[in-house]
Design an enzyme around this catalytic site. Structure first.
Site, PDB file in Angstrom:
ATOM      1  N   SER A 137     -12.357 -12.601 -48.503  1.00  0.00           N
ATOM      2  CA  SER A 137     -11.433 -13.198 -47.535  1.00  0.00           C
ATOM      3  C   SER A 137     -12.101 -14.370 -46.810  1.00  0.00           C
ATOM      4  O   SER A 137     -12.430 -15.374 -47.429  1.00  0.00           O
ATOM      5  CB  SER A 137     -10.936 -12.116 -46.566  1.00  0.00           C
ATOM      6  OG  SER A 137      -9.907 -12.601 -45.733  1.00  0.00           O
ATOM      7  N   HIS A 179      -6.262 -14.577 -50.215  1.00  0.00           N
ATOM      8  CA  HIS A 179      -4.944 -13.958 -49.971  1.00  0.00           C
ATOM      9  C   HIS A 179      -3.856 -14.897 -50.509  1.00  0.00           C
ATOM     10  O   HIS A 179      -2.819 -15.096 -49.886  1.00  0.00           O
ATOM     11  CB  HIS A 179      -4.724 -13.695 -48.479  1.00  0.00           C
ATOM     12  CG  HIS A 179      -5.743 -12.814 -47.833  1.00  0.00           C
ATOM     13  ND1 HIS A 179      -5.766 -11.441 -48.001  1.00  0.00           N
ATOM     14  CD2 HIS A 179      -6.780 -13.114 -47.008  1.00  0.00           C
ATOM     15  CE1 HIS A 179      -6.777 -10.931 -47.302  1.00  0.00           C
ATOM     16  NE2 HIS A 179      -7.404 -11.931 -46.696  1.00  0.00           N
ATOM     17  N   GLU A 206      -5.385 -11.171 -53.729  1.00  0.00           N
ATOM     18  CA  GLU A 206      -6.114 -10.019 -53.209  1.00  0.00           C
ATOM     19  C   GLU A 206      -6.601  -9.129 -54.351  1.00  0.00           C
ATOM     20  O   GLU A 206      -6.007  -9.099 -55.430  1.00  0.00           O
ATOM     21  CB  GLU A 206      -5.231  -9.235 -52.239  1.00  0.00           C
ATOM     22  CG  GLU A 206      -4.921 -10.014 -50.965  1.00  0.00           C
ATOM     23  CD  GLU A 206      -3.992  -9.283 -50.019  1.00  0.00           C
ATOM     24  OE1 GLU A 206      -3.593  -8.138 -50.324  1.00  0.00           O
ATOM     25  OE2 GLU A 206      -3.678  -9.859 -48.964  1.00  0.00           O
TER      26      GLU A 206
END
Length: 274
Positions: A137, A179, A206
């Site tokens: 992330s 994402h 993801e």
């Protein structure tokens, strides 16, 4: 953005492993298993850097997770301030590590805390000599030289759609977003590339990672897809005349969708299917 012509040490460089967030942690954690494997398996030493997260338990949770995967030496480094980046104990642990793992959270916490510090310098220097570096992330966004710091959702690029900042600098060949499908980030990655179409864009879904080898060739691992945006043959862009909020026209951009086992070679700009 400017290309680097010095690839003399590519054979020695460690892997760079950006992960799109939400990686599987229970059951069959394929991405983390693969990272542990390239770091040396049970004998690996992995330093976890949870700076991006505001949750105190984040570092400890990854520490426990790596130990559950069989790693004997996994330690979360408490790096909360720029002063912490000066501590010799942290530098010593990274120096002796086989892998570094940057957790998720806020990538600006990473850049403002680590940027220009001995810890950042140590990670870059050791990666050039074989240290493997993974980030999930926010940790993934921070890895390249040019970092996406924030931006808007949507599919159509626009001049104010993305905010850029200097990143860790492990590679200047890619700009990375995470994402990707889940948060509709195609437009902001296209905008980042339109500013200067040198780098290749990597949009990570993801539970999906790009295992980037020495030489900046990548393989896809995980359950989702990776969007590769190659602006090499861009023939037209309206970015230079677009006003705030205007849509931007881009002609000649090449887009690939790769799933597990798919590969992309930076030198040839060639994508191959799984």
């Amino acid at each position: 953005m400017s290309p680097s012509n010095d690839h003399s040490n590519d054979a020695e460089r460690g892997y760079i492993v950006p992960i799109g967030g939400g990686e599987e942690k229970a059951g069959s954690p394929e991405i983390l298993d693969r990272f542990v494997e390239i770091c040396g398996g049970k004998s690996a030493r992995i330093a976890v850097i949870p700076t991006a997260s505001e949750l105190k338990e984040t570092g400890r949770n990854y520490e426990k997770l790596f130990r559950k995967l069989g790693v004997r030496h996994a330690q979360a480094l408490e790096i909360l301030t720029r002063e912490d980046c000066q501590k010799q104990e942290h530098l010593d642990y990274i120096e002796k590590s086989d892998g570094v793992f940057l957790t998720g959270g806020n990538q600006l916490r990473l850049s403002t805390t680590l940027g220009g510090t001995p810890v950042a310098q140590m990670i870059r220097r050791r990666n050039a000599k074989g240290l493997h570096v993974a980030g999930t992330s926010a940790g993934a966004a921070f890895m390249p030289e040019h970092m996406i710091a924030g931006g808007d959702e949507g599919s159509t690029p626009s001049p104010t759609m993305v905010t850029m900042a200097p990143g860790l600098g492990l590679t200047n060949n890619f700009v990375i977003d995470q994402h990707f499908r889940q948060r509709d980030r195609l437009g902001r990655l296209l905008t980042a590339l339109a500013y200067n179409p040198f780098a290749v864009g990597i949009g990570l879904d993801e539970d999906t990672a790009a295992f980037i080898r020495p030489g900046d060739d990548l393989e896809v691992v995980g359950s989702g897809g990776i969007t590769i945006i190659d602006p090499t043959n861009l023939t037209y862009s309206s970015m230079d005349r677009a006003r705030r909020g205007d849509p931007v026209s881009l002609i000649g951009v090449k887009l690939h969708i790769l799933i597990a086992g798919g590969r992309f070679e930076i030198a040839s700009r060639k994508a191959t299917a799984e």
